[in-house]
Design a protein around this motif. Structure first.
Motif, PDB file in Angstrom:
ATOM      1  N   ALA A  23      34.558  50.632  42.480  1.00  0.00           N
ATOM      2  CA  ALA A  23      34.785  51.822  41.669  1.00  0.00           C
ATOM      3  C   ALA A  23      34.194  51.610  40.286  1.00  0.00           C
ATOM      4  O   ALA A  23      33.665  50.538  39.981  1.00  0.00           O
ATOM      5  N   ASP A  24      34.305  52.628  39.446  1.00  0.00           N
ATOM      6  CA  ASP A  24      33.920  52.497  38.042  1.00  0.00           C
ATOM      7  C   ASP A  24      35.059  51.833  37.267  1.00  0.00           C
ATOM      8  O   ASP A  24      34.824  51.061  36.357  1.00  0.00           O
ATOM      9  N   THR A  25      36.296  52.166  37.641  1.00  0.00           N
ATOM     10  CA  THR A  25      37.477  51.588  37.013  1.00  0.00           C
ATOM     11  C   THR A  25      38.513  51.306  38.087  1.00  0.00           C
ATOM     12  O   THR A  25      38.765  52.164  38.940  1.00  0.00           O
ATOM     13  N   ILE A  26      39.101  50.106  38.033  1.00  0.00           N
ATOM     14  CA  ILE A  26      40.150  49.734  38.982  1.00  0.00           C
ATOM     15  C   ILE A  26      41.373  49.287  38.180  1.00  0.00           C
ATOM     16  O   ILE A  26      41.262  48.411  37.315  1.00  0.00           O
ATOM     17  N   ASN A  27      42.521  49.883  38.472  1.00  0.00           N
ATOM     18  CA  ASN A  27      43.785  49.520  37.848  1.00  0.00           C
ATOM     19  C   ASN A  27      44.711  49.013  38.940  1.00  0.00           C
ATOM     20  O   ASN A  27      45.063  49.762  39.862  1.00  0.00           O
ATOM     21  N   ILE A  28      45.111  47.742  38.841  1.00  0.00           N
ATOM     22  CA  ILE A  28      45.920  47.134  39.899  1.00  0.00           C
ATOM     23  C   ILE A  28      47.306  46.803  39.353  1.00  0.00           C
ATOM     24  O   ILE A  28      47.443  46.029  38.409  1.00  0.00           O
ATOM     25  N   SER A  29      48.320  47.396  39.971  1.00  0.00           N
ATOM     26  CA  SER A  29      49.712  47.079  39.668  1.00  0.00           C
ATOM     27  C   SER A  29      50.446  46.643  40.928  1.00  0.00           C
ATOM     28  O   SER A  29      51.552  46.147  40.853  1.00  0.00           O
ATOM     29  N   GLY A  30      49.842  46.850  42.090  1.00  0.00           N
ATOM     30  CA  GLY A  30      50.416  46.485  43.376  1.00  0.00           C
ATOM     31  C   GLY A  30      49.732  45.264  43.958  1.00  0.00           C
ATOM     32  O   GLY A  30      49.247  44.397  43.228  1.00  0.00           O
ATOM     33  N   THR A  31      49.644  45.207  45.296  1.00  0.00           N
ATOM     34  CA  THR A  31      49.072  44.062  45.995  1.00  0.00           C
ATOM     35  C   THR A  31      47.698  44.410  46.550  1.00  0.00           C
ATOM     36  O   THR A  31      47.533  45.440  47.214  1.00  0.00           O
ATOM     37  N   VAL A  32      46.722  43.535  46.273  1.00  0.00           N
ATOM     38  CA  VAL A  32      45.365  43.709  46.806  1.00  0.00           C
ATOM     39  C   VAL A  32      44.916  42.385  47.396  1.00  0.00           C
ATOM     40  O   VAL A  32      44.976  41.357  46.735  1.00  0.00           O
TER      41      VAL A  32
ATOM     42  N   SER B 145      47.663  44.382  36.078  1.00  0.00           N
ATOM     43  CA  SER B 145      48.916  44.414  35.317  1.00  0.00           C
ATOM     44  C   SER B 145      49.835  43.270  35.712  1.00  0.00           C
ATOM     45  O   SER B 145      49.582  42.552  36.685  1.00  0.00           O
ATOM     46  N   LYS B 146      50.922  43.129  34.982  1.00  0.00           N
ATOM     47  CA  LYS B 146      51.858  42.030  35.213  1.00  0.00           C
ATOM     48  C   LYS B 146      52.572  42.130  36.560  1.00  0.00           C
ATOM     49  O   LYS B 146      53.069  41.144  37.068  1.00  0.00           O
ATOM     50  N   THR B 147      52.608  43.296  37.186  1.00  0.00           N
ATOM     51  CA  THR B 147      53.261  43.460  38.485  1.00  0.00           C
ATOM     52  C   THR B 147      52.295  43.257  39.658  1.00  0.00           C
ATOM     53  O   THR B 147      52.698  43.351  40.809  1.00  0.00           O
TER      54      THR B 147
ATOM     55  N   ILE C 128      43.762  40.956  32.290  1.00  0.00           N
ATOM     56  CA  ILE C 128      44.836  40.444  33.143  1.00  0.00           C
ATOM     57  C   ILE C 128      46.067  40.253  32.265  1.00  0.00           C
ATOM     58  O   ILE C 128      46.045  39.457  31.325  1.00  0.00           O
ATOM     59  N   GLU C 129      47.127  40.979  32.550  1.00  0.00           N
ATOM     60  CA  GLU C 129      48.352  40.865  31.767  1.00  0.00           C
ATOM     61  C   GLU C 129      49.095  39.578  32.131  1.00  0.00           C
ATOM     62  O   GLU C 129      49.012  39.101  33.274  1.00  0.00           O
ATOM     63  N   ALA C 130      49.830  39.057  31.177  1.00  0.00           N
ATOM     64  CA  ALA C 130      50.661  37.881  31.416  1.00  0.00           C
ATOM     65  C   ALA C 130      51.676  38.210  32.503  1.00  0.00           C
ATOM     66  O   ALA C 130      52.288  39.281  32.500  1.00  0.00           O
ATOM     67  N   GLY C 131      51.823  37.306  33.462  1.00  0.00           N
ATOM     68  CA  GLY C 131      52.756  37.514  34.568  1.00  0.00           C
ATOM     69  C   GLY C 131      52.096  37.989  35.847  1.00  0.00           C
ATOM     70  O   GLY C 131      52.722  38.004  36.901  1.00  0.00           O
ATOM     71  N   ALA C 132      50.821  38.378  35.776  1.00  0.00           N
ATOM     72  CA  ALA C 132      50.113  38.822  36.975  1.00  0.00           C
ATOM     73  C   ALA C 132      49.893  37.634  37.903  1.00  0.00           C
ATOM     74  O   ALA C 132      49.685  36.512  37.456  1.00  0.00           O
ATOM     75  N   ASN C 133      49.943  37.879  39.198  1.00  0.00           N
ATOM     76  CA  ASN C 133      49.696  36.849  40.203  1.00  0.00           C
ATOM     77  C   ASN C 133      48.265  37.035  40.695  1.00  0.00           C
ATOM     78  O   ASN C 133      47.966  38.006  41.372  1.00  0.00           O
TER      79      ASN C 133
END
Length: 180
Positions: free
Chosen positions: A97-106, A118-120, A134-139
């Protein structure tokens, strides 16, 4: 006789008006060839994201000229302008994509000029980016590579395949230049 002639004349006028109305309606209802023939990636975006709800599981690839928001499960590759993976969402496949925002599982490779994790988030796979957050707490487990270097390597590989053995030497030289 006179009244009978009027009625038949009126019927003829009404019938011709009805036929003209049907013809006009058929012209306006038919979509133009350009609208029906254009692939999804070439059609303009509606501005609203396509949403895969939390109770939906999609097995297969997704492609959109607009935005996709995944709240549920996708097992397949995604290509879109913007992809948002919400908390609780799960994607098994690559994302471009042009922009990817990840808060779930990939689980898979993600490639975009701008990627936000994100951290989640639980991200497993390679990240190909220009701008990465990459936010602090991200896996996160995987490799990060710059988009420019990947594009250069792809160009070298393509040139090597087209040029055969002779092109491979030139490709190695170009690859060294791309790394520098």
């Amino acid at each position: 006789m006179f009244s009978r002639g009027e009625k038949s004349g009126e019927a003829k006028v009404d019938q011709s008006k009805a036929e003209q109305s049907k013809t006009d309606q058929a012209k306006t209802e038919q979509p133009s060839t350009a609208q029906t023939a254009a692939p999804a990636a070439q059609r303009p975006s509606s501005g609203k994201p396509s949403v895969i709800n939390a109770d939906l599981r999609v097995i297969g690839d997704l492609e959109s000229a607009g935005d996709i928001q995944v709240d549920g499960v996708v097992e397949g590759d995604i290509r879109s302008r913007t992809v948002t993976v919400s908390p609780g969402a799960n994607i098994k496949g690559s994302i471009q994509a042009d922009t990817i925002n990840i808060s779930g599982t990939v689980n898979g490779q993600v490639e975009a000029p701008t990627i936000n994790i994100s951290k989640t988030a639980h991200m497993t796979g390679d990240v190909i980016h220009q701008i990465l957050s990459i936010e602090a707490g991200a896996n996160f487990g995987g490799n990060c590579r710059r988009l420019e270097s990947v594009k250069a390597a792809r160009a070298v590989q393509s040139a090597a395949q087209k040029g055969g053995v002779q092109g491979a030497g030139e490709a190695a030289t170009a690859n060294k230049a791309a790394r520098a």
